[in-house]
Design a protein around this motif. Structure first.
Motif, PDB file in Angstrom:
ATOM      1  N   GLU A 118       0.827  -1.200   0.000  1.00  0.00           N
ATOM      2  CA  GLU A 118       0.000   0.000   0.000  1.00  0.00           C
ATOM      3  C   GLU A 118       0.867   1.259   0.000  1.00  0.00           C
ATOM      4  O   GLU A 118       0.588   2.232  -0.726  1.00  0.00           O
ATOM      5  N   ILE A 119       1.950   1.219   0.810  1.00  0.00           N
ATOM      6  CA  ILE A 119       2.859   2.375   0.864  1.00  0.00           C
ATOM      7  C   ILE A 119       3.536   2.586  -0.486  1.00  0.00           C
ATOM      8  O   ILE A 119       3.614   3.711  -0.999  1.00  0.00           O
ATOM      9  N   LEU A 120       4.030   1.487  -1.099  1.00  0.00           N
ATOM     10  CA  LEU A 120       4.698   1.592  -2.395  1.00  0.00           C
ATOM     11  C   LEU A 120       3.743   2.069  -3.477  1.00  0.00           C
ATOM     12  O   LEU A 120       4.116   2.854  -4.357  1.00  0.00           O
ATOM     13  N   ALA A 121       2.501   1.607  -3.405  1.00  0.00           N
ATOM     14  CA  ALA A 121       1.510   2.040  -4.384  1.00  0.00           C
ATOM     15  C   ALA A 121       1.238   3.532  -4.241  1.00  0.00           C
ATOM     16  O   ALA A 121       1.074   4.255  -5.236  1.00  0.00           O
ATOM     17  N   GLY A 122       1.200   4.000  -2.999  1.00  0.00           N
ATOM     18  CA  GLY A 122       0.990   5.430  -2.770  1.00  0.00           C
ATOM     19  C   GLY A 122       2.140   6.261  -3.307  1.00  0.00           C
ATOM     20  O   GLY A 122       1.927   7.326  -3.907  1.00  0.00           O
ATOM     21  N   LEU A 123       3.364   5.770  -3.083  1.00  0.00           N
ATOM     22  CA  LEU A 123       4.532   6.483  -3.603  1.00  0.00           C
ATOM     23  C   LEU A 123       4.511   6.514  -5.126  1.00  0.00           C
ATOM     24  O   LEU A 123       4.794   7.545  -5.750  1.00  0.00           O
ATOM     25  N   LYS A 124       4.183   5.395  -5.722  1.00  0.00           N
ATOM     26  CA  LYS A 124       4.136   5.317  -7.186  1.00  0.00           C
ATOM     27  C   LYS A 124       3.101   6.273  -7.758  1.00  0.00           C
ATOM     28  O   LYS A 124       3.330   6.964  -8.747  1.00  0.00           O
ATOM     29  N   LYS A 125       1.968   6.372  -7.066  1.00  0.00           N
ATOM     30  CA  LYS A 125       0.917   7.269  -7.536  1.00  0.00           C
ATOM     31  C   LYS A 125       1.342   8.724  -7.406  1.00  0.00           C
ATOM     32  O   LYS A 125       1.123   9.540  -8.310  1.00  0.00           O
ATOM     33  N   SER A 126       2.000   9.060  -6.274  1.00  0.00           N
ATOM     34  CA  SER A 126       2.402  10.450  -6.061  1.00  0.00           C
ATOM     35  C   SER A 126       3.515  10.872  -7.030  1.00  0.00           C
ATOM     36  O   SER A 126       3.625  12.046  -7.396  1.00  0.00           O
ATOM     37  N   LEU A 127       4.322   9.908  -7.463  1.00  0.00           N
ATOM     38  CA  LEU A 127       5.394  10.204  -8.407  1.00  0.00           C
ATOM     39  C   LEU A 127       4.937  10.118  -9.854  1.00  0.00           C
ATOM     40  O   LEU A 127       5.712  10.423 -10.760  1.00  0.00           O
ATOM     41  N   ALA A 128       3.724   9.713 -10.062  1.00  0.00           N
ATOM     42  CA  ALA A 128       3.164   9.584 -11.413  1.00  0.00           C
ATOM     43  C   ALA A 128       4.019   8.667 -12.282  1.00  0.00           C
ATOM     44  O   ALA A 128       4.358   8.989 -13.426  1.00  0.00           O
ATOM     45  N   THR A 129       4.404   7.516 -11.691  1.00  0.00           N
ATOM     46  CA  THR A 129       5.282   6.590 -12.418  1.00  0.00           C
ATOM     47  C   THR A 129       4.477   5.605 -13.256  1.00  0.00           C
ATOM     48  O   THR A 129       4.541   4.394 -13.098  1.00  0.00           O
ATOM     49  N   SER A 130       3.720   6.121 -14.173  1.00  0.00           N
ATOM     50  CA  SER A 130       2.957   5.279 -15.095  1.00  0.00           C
ATOM     51  C   SER A 130       2.545   6.121 -16.300  1.00  0.00           C
ATOM     52  O   SER A 130       2.533   7.359 -16.251  1.00  0.00           O
ATOM     53  N   GLY A 131       2.261   5.444 -17.378  1.00  0.00           N
ATOM     54  CA  GLY A 131       1.766   6.118 -18.580  1.00  0.00           C
ATOM     55  C   GLY A 131       2.747   7.107 -19.167  1.00  0.00           C
ATOM     56  O   GLY A 131       3.961   6.910 -19.148  1.00  0.00           O
ATOM     57  N   GLU A 132       2.230   8.215 -19.689  1.00  0.00           N
ATOM     58  CA  GLU A 132       3.051   9.221 -20.352  1.00  0.00           C
ATOM     59  C   GLU A 132       4.045   9.881 -19.387  1.00  0.00           C
ATOM     60  O   GLU A 132       5.166  10.218 -19.759  1.00  0.00           O
ATOM     61  N   ALA A 133       3.622  10.058 -18.141  1.00  0.00           N
ATOM     62  CA  ALA A 133       4.503  10.689 -17.162  1.00  0.00           C
ATOM     63  C   ALA A 133       5.755   9.838 -16.922  1.00  0.00           C
ATOM     64  O   ALA A 133       6.863  10.359 -16.831  1.00  0.00           O
ATOM     65  N   GLU A 134       5.571   8.526 -16.842  1.00  0.00           N
ATOM     66  CA  GLU A 134       6.718   7.635 -16.621  1.00  0.00           C
ATOM     67  C   GLU A 134       7.652   7.657 -17.824  1.00  0.00           C
ATOM     68  O   GLU A 134       8.874   7.667 -17.689  1.00  0.00           O
ATOM     69  N   SER A 135       7.087   7.686 -19.024  1.00  0.00           N
ATOM     70  CA  SER A 135       7.903   7.741 -20.235  1.00  0.00           C
ATOM     71  C   SER A 135       8.739   9.015 -20.277  1.00  0.00           C
ATOM     72  O   SER A 135       9.917   8.991 -20.636  1.00  0.00           O
ATOM     73  N   ALA A 136       8.139  10.130 -19.869  1.00  0.00           N
ATOM     74  CA  ALA A 136       8.856  11.406 -19.849  1.00  0.00           C
ATOM     75  C   ALA A 136      10.001  11.365 -18.844  1.00  0.00           C
ATOM     76  O   ALA A 136      11.094  11.884 -19.094  1.00  0.00           O
ATOM     77  N   ARG A 137       9.752  10.754 -17.698  1.00  0.00           N
ATOM     78  CA  ARG A 137      10.793  10.645 -16.669  1.00  0.00           C
ATOM     79  C   ARG A 137      11.975   9.816 -17.177  1.00  0.00           C
ATOM     80  O   ARG A 137      13.136  10.192 -17.002  1.00  0.00           O
ATOM     81  N   LYS A 138      11.666   8.689 -17.822  1.00  0.00           N
ATOM     82  CA  LYS A 138      12.720   7.829 -18.341  1.00  0.00           C
ATOM     83  C   LYS A 138      13.527   8.540 -19.423  1.00  0.00           C
ATOM     84  O   LYS A 138      14.757   8.425 -19.481  1.00  0.00           O
ATOM     85  N   ASN A 139      12.848   9.286 -20.263  1.00  0.00           N
ATOM     86  CA  ASN A 139      13.540  10.016 -21.326  1.00  0.00           C
ATOM     87  C   ASN A 139      14.457  11.090 -20.746  1.00  0.00           C
ATOM     88  O   ASN A 139      15.564  11.326 -21.252  1.00  0.00           O
ATOM     89  N   ALA A 140      14.001  11.736 -19.682  1.00  0.00           N
ATOM     90  CA  ALA A 140      14.803  12.786 -19.051  1.00  0.00           C
ATOM     91  C   ALA A 140      16.072  12.199 -18.430  1.00  0.00           C
ATOM     92  O   ALA A 140      17.165  12.776 -18.543  1.00  0.00           O
ATOM     93  N   VAL A 141      15.921  11.043 -17.781  1.00  0.00           N
ATOM     94  CA  VAL A 141      17.075  10.377 -17.169  1.00  0.00           C
ATOM     95  C   VAL A 141      18.057   9.933 -18.252  1.00  0.00           C
ATOM     96  O   VAL A 141      19.271  10.122 -18.137  1.00  0.00           O
ATOM     97  N   ALA A 142      17.543   9.330 -19.330  1.00  0.00           N
ATOM     98  CA  ALA A 142      18.400   8.854 -20.415  1.00  0.00           C
ATOM     99  C   ALA A 142      19.164  10.010 -21.061  1.00  0.00           C
ATOM    100  O   ALA A 142      20.349   9.889 -21.378  1.00  0.00           O
ATOM    101  N   ALA A 143      18.489  11.145 -21.227  1.00  0.00           N
ATOM    102  CA  ALA A 143      19.131  12.301 -21.852  1.00  0.00           C
ATOM    103  C   ALA A 143      20.240  12.848 -20.964  1.00  0.00           C
ATOM    104  O   ALA A 143      21.310  13.226 -21.448  1.00  0.00           O
ATOM    105  N   ARG A 144      19.999  12.866 -19.661  1.00  0.00           N
ATOM    106  CA  ARG A 144      21.018  13.386 -18.738  1.00  0.00           C
ATOM    107  C   ARG A 144      22.241  12.479 -18.707  1.00  0.00           C
ATOM    108  O   ARG A 144      23.387  12.948 -18.695  1.00  0.00           O
ATOM    109  N   LEU A 145      22.015  11.161 -18.707  1.00  0.00           N
ATOM    110  CA  LEU A 145      23.125  10.224 -18.706  1.00  0.00           C
ATOM    111  C   LEU A 145      23.931  10.303 -19.997  1.00  0.00           C
ATOM    112  O   LEU A 145      25.151  10.158 -20.004  1.00  0.00           O
ATOM    113  N   LYS A 146      23.238  10.554 -21.091  1.00  0.00           N
ATOM    114  CA  LYS A 146      23.910  10.627 -22.390  1.00  0.00           C
ATOM    115  C   LYS A 146      24.739  11.899 -22.525  1.00  0.00           C
ATOM    116  O   LYS A 146      25.881  11.866 -22.985  1.00  0.00           O
ATOM    117  N   ASP A 147      24.179  13.018 -22.121  1.00  0.00           N
ATOM    118  CA  ASP A 147      24.827  14.311 -22.350  1.00  0.00           C
ATOM    119  C   ASP A 147      25.793  14.705 -21.236  1.00  0.00           C
ATOM    120  O   ASP A 147      26.685  15.533 -21.447  1.00  0.00           O
TER     121      ASP A 147
END
Length: 225
Positions: free
Chosen positions: A6-35
């Motif tokens: 329940e706690i992990l689910a709440g954290l995941k929801k508050s961080l918006a780690t799903s759907g388009e928001a999760e994709s944007a987060r992953k892209n941001a991390v990948a771009a930072r690691l690359k550049d």
């Protein structure tokens, strides 16, 4: 659902780690690691080459490091032999498998006994090759591995570090850039040691003691060529 889930689910929801928001987060991390964007870099070390080497020498000497310059790699063994004679130390040293050190004419100095591989703690002197140096702090940067075993950084009483003049940079960020280019992001060295002066401690009654956790003396040989 368990309390943990329940706690992990709440954290995941508050961080918006799903759907388009999760994709944007992953892209941001990948771009930072690359550049690998650089942060704020102090102006202190942003100097012409000669002034940069002078600043490095000044900062290194301010923390009880002796520094000398030689014209080429071939001059290093003779410089090491002179140093050991001046300090009345045995003409015996240990080096790793670094190709820069291996190519030096150690055999031209028959009085020197050169041993290879990591230190077992019985070596008085070791010679390492630094991948770079930081002028603004007088710091040497060494990467771990068979080329320059980390034991050579800590166990011998005298540590001699050879560094190319061309790899003395103004700041830490430039040295990290060199490390990335040398090793590649997928094969970075396991350990990067930054050495500023000989080992010291003032933990006991604020009395400075050299060699508390490593070499008592540090000598740097800057190779011009």
């Amino acid at each position: 659902m368990s309390g943990r889930a329940e706690i992990l689910a709440g954290l995941k929801k508050s961080l918006a780690t799903s759907g388009e928001a999760e994709s944007a987060r992953k892209n941001a991390v990948a771009a930072r690691l690359k550049d690998t964007p650089a942060g704020i870099i102090p102006a202190r070390g942003q100097l012409p080459a000669d002034a940069r080497v002078a600043l490095f020498t000044c900062m290194a000497e301010s923390v009880q490091t002796s520094v000398e310059q030689v014209a080429a790699n071939d001059d290093v063994p003779a410089a090491v032999a002179r140093l050991l004679a001046q300090r009345n130390l045995p003409a015996c040293l240990r080096i790793g498998a670094d190709r820069n050190l291996a190519a030096m004419p150690w055999e031209a100095n028959p009085a020197l006994e050169v041993r290879h591989g990591p230190s077992d703690g019985k070596d008085a002197t070791a010679v390492s090759h630094a991948i770079g140096a930081i002028a603004e702090t007088g710091t040497l940067v060494l990467t771990s591995g068979t080329d320059n075993p980390t034991t050579l950084n800590f166990l011998p009483d005298l540590h001699i570090i050879v560094v190319s003049r061309a790899t003395i940079h103004g700041d830490m960020e430039a040295v990290w850039s060199d490390i990335r280019q040398t090793y590649g992001k997928a094969a970075m060295p396991r350990v990067v040691n930054m050495v500023t002066g000989p080992s010291r401690s003032a933990d006991i009654e604020q009395t400075l003691i050299l060699g508390a956790h490593g070499p008592r003396a540090l000598h740097v040989i800057i190779v011009e060529g």
